[in-house]
Design an enzyme around this catalytic site. Structure first.
Site, mmCIF file in Angstrom:
data_model
loop_
_atom_site.group_PDB
_atom_site.id
_atom_site.type_symbol
_atom_site.label_atom_id
_atom_site.label_comp_id
_atom_site.label_asym_id
_atom_site.label_seq_id
_atom_site.Cartn_x
_atom_site.Cartn_y
_atom_site.Cartn_z
ATOM 1 N N GLU A 178 0.828 -1.217 0.000
ATOM 2 C CA GLU A 178 0.000 0.000 0.000
ATOM 3 C C GLU A 178 0.856 1.259 0.000
ATOM 4 O OE1 GLU A 178 -3.019 0.328 -0.606
ATOM 5 O OE2 GLU A 178 -3.696 -1.748 -0.455
ATOM 6 N N TYR B 68 -6.183 6.550 4.532
ATOM 7 C CA TYR B 68 -6.303 5.576 3.458
ATOM 8 C C TYR B 68 -5.541 4.275 3.801
ATOM 9 C CZ TYR B 68 -5.234 2.928 -0.597
ATOM 10 O OH TYR B 68 -5.080 1.863 -1.429
ATOM 11 N N ASP C 67 -9.450 6.804 -1.910
ATOM 12 C CA ASP C 67 -8.328 7.330 -2.697
ATOM 13 C C ASP C 67 -8.919 7.957 -3.964
ATOM 14 O OD1 ASP C 67 -9.073 5.184 -4.235
ATOM 15 O OD2 ASP C 67 -7.080 4.277 -4.362
#
Ligand code: SF4
Length: 344
Positions: free
Chosen positions: A47, A128, A146
């Site tokens: 991520e 996020y 996002d």
């Protein structure tokens, strides 16, 4: 949804969006290496790498990174230079520095945190990433938001509010949170992001194959080209300069960026003519272009001869050593143009 906030009742429409999305995702999606794991460390690394970077570009970096640092403890024990060397070329290097700092905190605490607030408190982790890691690794019911998700939400609800405004983002987050299936939050979040990355594309959304076509208001009202709306655009800044390829006896001369530099401190780079006033400039090799956020660089690459000794920020490196140091992307592109290839 923030911790402690009571969720609103889930509408029938929200349930339908969730059902359609999960069904679509289960029928097939891109086979990306970080999709095969529930290991929070591996998911977290992926991520962080995926922020600002396309999935295809991340794949080789992700593989090399996990091979060298297979666990949080291995990353925590690494030097900053080792981590930056592996990150070289991915850009946004504060991500790598924060990753290492966070790994040290996690290792000292004895393991990866399992609660949203504790994940969110780690360096380099925002809403996020905390939602993505928490939902995929631990099944925590937090929707991700996002750019891809903002676009899908804006179109499905056909809301032309400015997505660069905080209020709009919070409203869209609440919509995504309503859609989220709390029984499968990890799959739901991945499905929503996958839809934005592969179907609900910024310019030409593939509405004919979209699982949400029947409930998408922008599609029904013919406004997919007008939403989402983003008003705050940063003007591009164009910069130019010259990089010198200075070779001697199979080695390349590099200059280290100042430790106090605002960008890429400590990275090695090719020198510019102003760094080497005594250098004799040779042939023009070509030109490279590089864009980072709104900065657009055009850099001429020239060969040069110079003979500074190691020290004062300069050092001669063999070609083989280039893959082991934090090295700027512009320097990599320039060396590639000059036909100098090295292994990472
Ligand atoms: S129908 Fe089209 S605009 Fe609506 S979510 Fe699907 S791809 Fe996006």
């Amino acid at each position: 949804m923030k911790p402690g906030v009571k969720p609103a009742p889930v509408s029938k429409d929200a349930k339908e969006v969730s059902r359609l999305l999960l069904g679509w995702y289960a029928r097939g999606h891109r086979d990306l290496p970080w999709r095969d794991t529930r290991d929070p460390y591996a998911i977290w690394v992926s991520e962080i790498m995926l922020q600002q970077t396309r999935a295809q570009a991340v794949i080789p970096y992700y593989g090399r990174f996990l091979e060298r640092f297979p666990t949080v403890s291995a990353l925590a024990a690494a030097t900053e230079d080792e981590v930056l060397a592996l990150w070289s070329g991915l850009g946004y290097y504060s991500r790598a520095r924060n990753l290492r700092r966070a790994a040290q905190l996690i290792a000292a605490a004895g393991g990866f945190p399992r609660e949203y607030a504790a994940i969110r408190a780690l360096p380099g982790i925002g809403d996020y990433t905390a939602a993505a890691v928490g939902s995929i690794a631990f099944g925590l019911p937090f929707a991700v938001l996002d750019g891809n998700v903002l676009r899908v939400v804006a179109r499905v609800v056909n809301d032309a509010s400015d997505i660069s405004a905080g209020r709009t983002r919070e409203r869209f987050r609440a919509v995504a949170q309503q859609w989220l299936d709390a029984r499968e939050p990890g799959h739901f979040n991945q499905a929503l992001m996958e839809l934005g990355a592969t179907v609900c594309l910024p310019r030409n959304p593939l509405c004919r194959v979209c699982p949400l076509a029947a409930c998408c208001r922008a599609r029904q009202e013919g406004t997919t080209g007008q939403v989402p709306v983003k008003l705050r655009k940063t003007e591009p800044i164009r910069l130019s300069g010259t990089l010198l390829v200075v070779r001697h006896g199979g080695r390349i001369l590099l200059r280290q960026r100042d430790a106090a530099a605002s960008r890429m401190a400590g990275f090695w780079d090719l020198p510019a003519p102003e760094d080497l006033p005594a250098a004799k400039l040779g042939a023009r090799i070509g030109e490279i272009r590089h864009t980072i956020t709104h900065y657009h660089y055009t850099l001429e690459v020239r060969s040069a001869t110079a003979s500074p000794t190691d020290g004062d920020g300069f050092r001669w490196f063999t070609i083989a050593q280039l893959g082991e140091i934090p090295f700027s992307t512009t320097a990599r592109k320039a060396l590639h143009l000059a036909g100098i290839v090295y292994k990472l």
